[in-house]
Motif scaffolding. Structure first.
Motif, PDB file in Angstrom:
ATOM      1  N   ASN A 411     -15.053 -36.685 -36.040  1.00 15.49           N
ATOM      2  CA  ASN A 411     -14.674 -37.077 -34.675  1.00 15.49           C
ATOM      3  C   ASN A 411     -15.811 -37.798 -33.972  1.00 15.49           C
ATOM      4  OD1 ASN A 411     -12.096 -36.160 -34.854  1.00 15.49           O
ATOM      5  ND2 ASN A 411     -12.439 -34.256 -33.703  1.00 15.49           N
ATOM      6  N   VAL A 412     -17.033 -37.314 -34.157  1.00 19.22           N
ATOM      7  CA  VAL A 412     -18.173 -37.994 -33.542  1.00 19.22           C
ATOM      8  C   VAL A 412     -18.242 -39.424 -34.071  1.00 19.22           C
ATOM      9  CG1 VAL A 412     -20.688 -38.048 -33.351  1.00 19.22           C
ATOM     10  CG2 VAL A 412     -19.479 -35.859 -33.183  1.00 19.22           C
ATOM     11  N   ARG A 413     -18.072 -39.555 -35.377  1.00 25.00           N
ATOM     12  CA  ARG A 413     -18.150 -40.888 -35.974  1.00 25.00           C
ATOM     13  C   ARG A 413     -17.033 -41.783 -35.450  1.00 25.00           C
ATOM     14  NH1 ARG A 413     -15.526 -42.782 -40.317  1.00 25.00           N
ATOM     15  NH2 ARG A 413     -14.967 -40.726 -41.112  1.00 25.00           N
ATOM     16  N   LYS A 414     -15.803 -41.228 -35.367  1.00 27.33           N
ATOM     17  CA  LYS A 414     -14.650 -42.053 -35.007  1.00 27.33           C
ATOM     18  C   LYS A 414     -14.561 -42.326 -33.503  1.00 27.33           C
ATOM     19  CE  LYS A 414     -11.013 -39.986 -36.621  1.00 27.33           C
ATOM     20  NZ  LYS A 414      -9.732 -39.543 -37.189  1.00 27.33           N
ATOM     21  N   HIS A 415     -14.886 -41.301 -32.679  1.00 29.74           N
ATOM     22  CA  HIS A 415     -14.530 -41.418 -31.260  1.00 29.74           C
ATOM     23  C   HIS A 415     -15.701 -41.460 -30.288  1.00 29.74           C
ATOM     24  CE1 HIS A 415     -10.580 -40.318 -32.771  1.00 29.74           C
ATOM     25  NE2 HIS A 415     -11.019 -39.144 -33.178  1.00 29.74           N
ATOM     26  N   ALA A 416     -16.845 -40.892 -30.667  1.00 30.93           N
ATOM     27  CA  ALA A 416     -17.843 -40.565 -29.636  1.00 30.93           C
ATOM     28  C   ALA A 416     -18.674 -41.749 -29.150  1.00 30.93           C
ATOM     29  CB  ALA A 416     -18.775 -39.461 -30.137  1.00 30.93           C
ATOM     30  N   GLN A 417     -18.917 -42.725 -30.011  1.00 30.17           N
ATOM     31  CA  GLN A 417     -19.876 -43.807 -29.716  1.00 30.17           C
ATOM     32  C   GLN A 417     -21.218 -43.200 -29.304  1.00 30.17           C
ATOM     33  OE1 GLN A 417     -18.028 -46.441 -26.773  1.00 30.17           O
ATOM     34  NE2 GLN A 417     -16.052 -45.824 -27.621  1.00 30.17           N
ATOM     35  N   THR A 437     -23.478 -31.009 -30.835  1.00 30.19           N
ATOM     36  CA  THR A 437     -23.430 -31.731 -29.569  1.00 30.19           C
ATOM     37  C   THR A 437     -23.763 -33.197 -29.784  1.00 30.19           C
ATOM     38  OG1 THR A 437     -25.696 -30.981 -29.201  1.00 30.19           O
ATOM     39  CG2 THR A 437     -23.986 -29.783 -28.065  1.00 30.19           C
ATOM     40  N   ASP A 438     -22.994 -34.056 -29.133  1.00 35.79           N
ATOM     41  CA  ASP A 438     -23.304 -35.488 -29.185  1.00 35.79           C
ATOM     42  C   ASP A 438     -23.470 -36.013 -27.769  1.00 35.79           C
ATOM     43  OD1 ASP A 438     -20.836 -36.788 -28.085  1.00 35.79           O
ATOM     44  OD2 ASP A 438     -19.874 -35.745 -29.768  1.00 35.79           O
ATOM     45  N   ASP A 439     -24.064 -37.203 -27.641  1.00 33.38           N
ATOM     46  CA  ASP A 439     -24.274 -37.794 -26.308  1.00 33.38           C
ATOM     47  C   ASP A 439     -23.313 -38.959 -26.092  1.00 33.38           C
ATOM     48  OD1 ASP A 439     -25.270 -39.596 -28.073  1.00 33.38           O
ATOM     49  OD2 ASP A 439     -27.164 -39.964 -26.997  1.00 33.38           O
ATOM     50  N   ARG A 450      -4.153 -32.617 -23.722  1.00 33.52           N
ATOM     51  CA  ARG A 450      -3.768 -33.713 -24.601  1.00 33.52           C
ATOM     52  C   ARG A 450      -4.605 -33.737 -25.883  1.00 33.52           C
ATOM     53  NH1 ARG A 450      -1.970 -39.097 -22.909  1.00 33.52           N
ATOM     54  NH2 ARG A 450      -0.412 -38.435 -24.418  1.00 33.52           N
ATOM     55  N   ALA A 451      -5.921 -33.547 -25.690  1.00 34.97           N
ATOM     56  CA  ALA A 451      -6.797 -33.629 -26.853  1.00 34.97           C
ATOM     57  C   ALA A 451      -6.381 -32.620 -27.923  1.00 34.97           C
ATOM     58  CB  ALA A 451      -8.237 -33.387 -26.442  1.00 34.97           C
ATOM     59  N   PHE A 452      -5.783 -31.521 -27.467  1.00 35.65           N
ATOM     60  CA  PHE A 452      -5.472 -30.467 -28.427  1.00 35.65           C
ATOM     61  C   PHE A 452      -4.182 -30.730 -29.200  1.00 35.65           C
ATOM     62  CE2 PHE A 452      -8.496 -28.549 -25.620  1.00 35.65           C
ATOM     63  CZ  PHE A 452      -9.315 -27.870 -26.490  1.00 35.65           C
ATOM     64  N   PHE A 455      -4.304 -33.159 -34.538  1.00 39.17           N
ATOM     65  CA  PHE A 455      -4.364 -32.140 -35.558  1.00 39.17           C
ATOM     66  C   PHE A 455      -5.784 -31.642 -35.846  1.00 39.17           C
ATOM     67  CE2 PHE A 455      -4.134 -30.506 -39.919  1.00 39.17           C
ATOM     68  CZ  PHE A 455      -3.233 -29.486 -39.675  1.00 39.17           C
ATOM     69  N   GLY A 456      -6.765 -32.546 -35.683  1.00 39.23           N
ATOM     70  CA  GLY A 456      -8.146 -32.158 -35.971  1.00 39.23           C
ATOM     71  C   GLY A 456      -8.592 -30.953 -35.149  1.00 39.23           C
ATOM     72  N   MET A 457      -8.275 -30.987 -33.862  1.00 36.40           N
ATOM     73  CA  MET A 457      -8.647 -29.890 -32.960  1.00 36.40           C
ATOM     74  C   MET A 457      -7.951 -28.596 -33.385  1.00 36.40           C
ATOM     75  SD  MET A 457     -10.461 -31.167 -30.382  1.00 36.40           S
ATOM     76  CE  MET A 457     -10.726 -32.662 -29.462  1.00 36.40           C
TER      77      MET A 457
END
Ligand SMILES: Nc1ncnc2c1ncn2[C@@H]1O[C@H](COP(=O)(O)OP(=O)(O)O)[C@@H](O)[C@H]1O
Ligand SMILES: [Mg+2]
Length: 495
Positions: A411-417, A437-439, A450-452, A455-457
């Motif tokens: 998820n960090v790789r795909k969404h976080a920037q 934790t990511d920044d 919504r985020a939940f 399926f990943g969550m």
């Protein structure tokens, strides 16, 4: 009979009866006094001898008028008061300041004691000389007994609440600040009374509940309907979590004003763990996950032992062939060999994702380090991996932890920037606590729901809970996102 010489007075000073015609006739007072049975109302002469007696006095003290008239009133006092010369002292004070009031033990005729409220009023002639005293005595034994009973039952109740160890029992003021704290609260939550008195009870709630303003909503519901019950994760002083059953009761006084809340909290962590492991659905999910892991491992090993090995062999043959061919053909064959090697690289990657070999070599940290390098390298994210583990988690826990990390890091790789990423593992409460934790851009409020729906969550949470642990996602301290979860070590001693 005890005689007093402390009060010398003229006993014949009763001629100066007031003849003012507006006063009710003398006998109406007598009538009044004689009808009173709740109070002993009688007169003493200036030396303290009884000169009148009413039915109330007879009822309370047990003497009839004939028995007591002419006797000194000190007969009503217990021996220790006589030794202290209390009756005489009381008359002196009354004569000096006009009035004396006291509560204390007095004697009945039969020698038994009663708790008396006594008011002695000095009576003066118009000339100013002391005529005697009016004495009003009330039997307060019942009230005193009731008060004592209340006090001792309150005391017993306080001791009871203080001593209970299995439940945290404490009170909140209307604003939610802690105003009392018992031994159970100290045991379960880890805070001492000094730590907590005056603090707001929201310190017990995990960050995701604070974001949703849960503690305040709970008090509102308790005020509205009188009571609020909940089960959920709460925090101990050391930051570890326990699964709590919580009942909050609103306390109102007689006028209907909110006085505060009683809160009873029970640590249900062990029971929940048992229930989770026993629940049919959990068992099923557990079996599915296990079967899936076995299948992944089988495929990983097959790909590694079979596909990769045979491609490696193909690569070696291509190299041998290239060495024997003329240059222009050799270049073509070498390009082929490079393509084969790239495929081998991708297959190794696939094998790793299916089943990191480090996990079977009992190194969760190495597996995570490997995966972090893969995820962050291409994006130029810097990462830190910190760990303070007492021991390597058993393989089944390690797999659960790795899979959750895998999804969170994807998820960090795909969404976080994100530009920075931190993963920490620590041994907490007989299990492993992981924080990622990511920044990056953050997920918004998870309670939005919504985020939940992704399926990943759901999968991360399911995996943690199936293992008997918990999972949470919230905004990180510096923006970004924080995924936290805890997985117990099976049979590894609970919290
Ligand atoms: N670390 C993160 N940073 C920003 N957004 C995130 C992060 N993790 C999850 N999200 C958001 O939460 C959503 C749900 O994630 P997930 O359930 O894993 O589904 P998916 O990854 O398939 O979209 C993602 O689509 C993304 O919008
Ligand atoms: Mg995802």
């Amino acid at each position: 009979m005890v005689h007093s010489d402390a009060m010398a007075a003229d006993q014949s000073a009763d001629q100066s009866v007031d003849t003012d015609f507006e006063r009710p006739p003398e006998d109406s007072y007598r009538l009044l006094v004689d009808s009173v049975v709740d109070y002993a109302i009688f007169m003493l002469d200036a030396t303290g001898r009884v000169v009148s007696w009413n039915p109330g006095a007879e009822r309370i003290k047990g003497y009839s008028a004939e028995e007591v008239l002419g006797r000194h009133f000190s007969v009503f006092y217990p021996a220790d008061d006589l030794a202290a010369r209390k009756p005489w002292h009381e008359l002196e004070v009354a004569a000096e300041v006009g009035r004396f009031e006291d509560e204390g033990w007095r004697l009945r005729k039969d020698g038994t004691r009663f708790w008396a409220n006594v008011i002695i009023t000095a009576l003066f002639e118009k000339s100013g000389s002391l005529r005697g005293f009016a004495k009003v005595t009330r039997d307060m034994t019942e009230r005193r007994r009731a008060e004592e009973a209340l006090k001792s039952s309150e005391e017993r109740f306080r001791l009871l609440v203080q001593g209970v160890l299995d439940y945290a029992i404490f009170m909140l003021d209307p604003a939610g600040r802690v105003v009392s704290w018992n031994a159970g609260a100290e045991r379960i939550k880890g805070y001492s009374a000094e730590d907590m008195l005056g603090e707001h009870f929201s310190v017990f709630y995990p960050p995701e509940d604070l974001v949703a303003r849960k503690p305040w909503r709970e008090l509102e519901v308790a005020v509205d309907v009188g009571r609020f019950e909940d089960e959920g994760w709460r925090l101990r002083k050391d930051g570890s979590r326990f699964w709590a059953n919580v009942v909050i009761t609103a306390l109102f006084d007689e006028s209907g004003r909110l006085r505060g809340f009683a809160k009873v909290t029970r640590d249900m962590t062990d029971r929940r763990r048992v229930e989770l492991t026993l629940s049919e659905q959990r068992r099923l999910v557990g079996h599915l996950v296990e079967a899936q892991e076995l299948e992944r491992r089988r495929i990983a090993w097959d790909v590694h032992d079979d596909s990769i090995q045979s491609m490696v062999a193909v690569g070696m043959r291509l190299q041998l062939l290239a060495n024997r061919l003329p240059d222009e053909d050799a270049a073509t064959v070498r390009r082929l060999d490079e393509a084969v090697r790239a495929s081998i690289g991708r297959l190794r990657n696939l094998v790793f994702r299916l089943r990191p070999p480090e996990l079977d070599r009992h190194s969760l940290v190495q597996a995570l380090d490997h995966y972090l390098t893969d995820v962050t390298g291409p994006l130029g994210i810097t990462y830190r991996l910190r760990h303070s583990l007492d021991h390597e988690p058993p393989v089944e826990s390690a797999i659960t932890i790795f899979r959750i990390c895998q999804e969170a890091l994807t998820n960090v790789r795909k969404h976080a920037q994100a530009s920075e990423l931190e993963v920490s593992l620590s041994s907490v409460d007989g299990g492993t606590l992981v924080e990622i934790t990511d920044d990056g851009v953050g997920v918004g409020t998870p309670s939005g729901g919504r985020a939940f729906e992704h399926f990943g969550m759901i999968e991360m949470r399911e995996r943690a809970e199936t293992a008997g642990g918990w999972w949470s996602l919230e905004g990180g301290a510096r923006g970004g996102t924080a995924v936290r979860f805890w997985v117990p070590t099976p049979n590894g001693g609970g919290p």
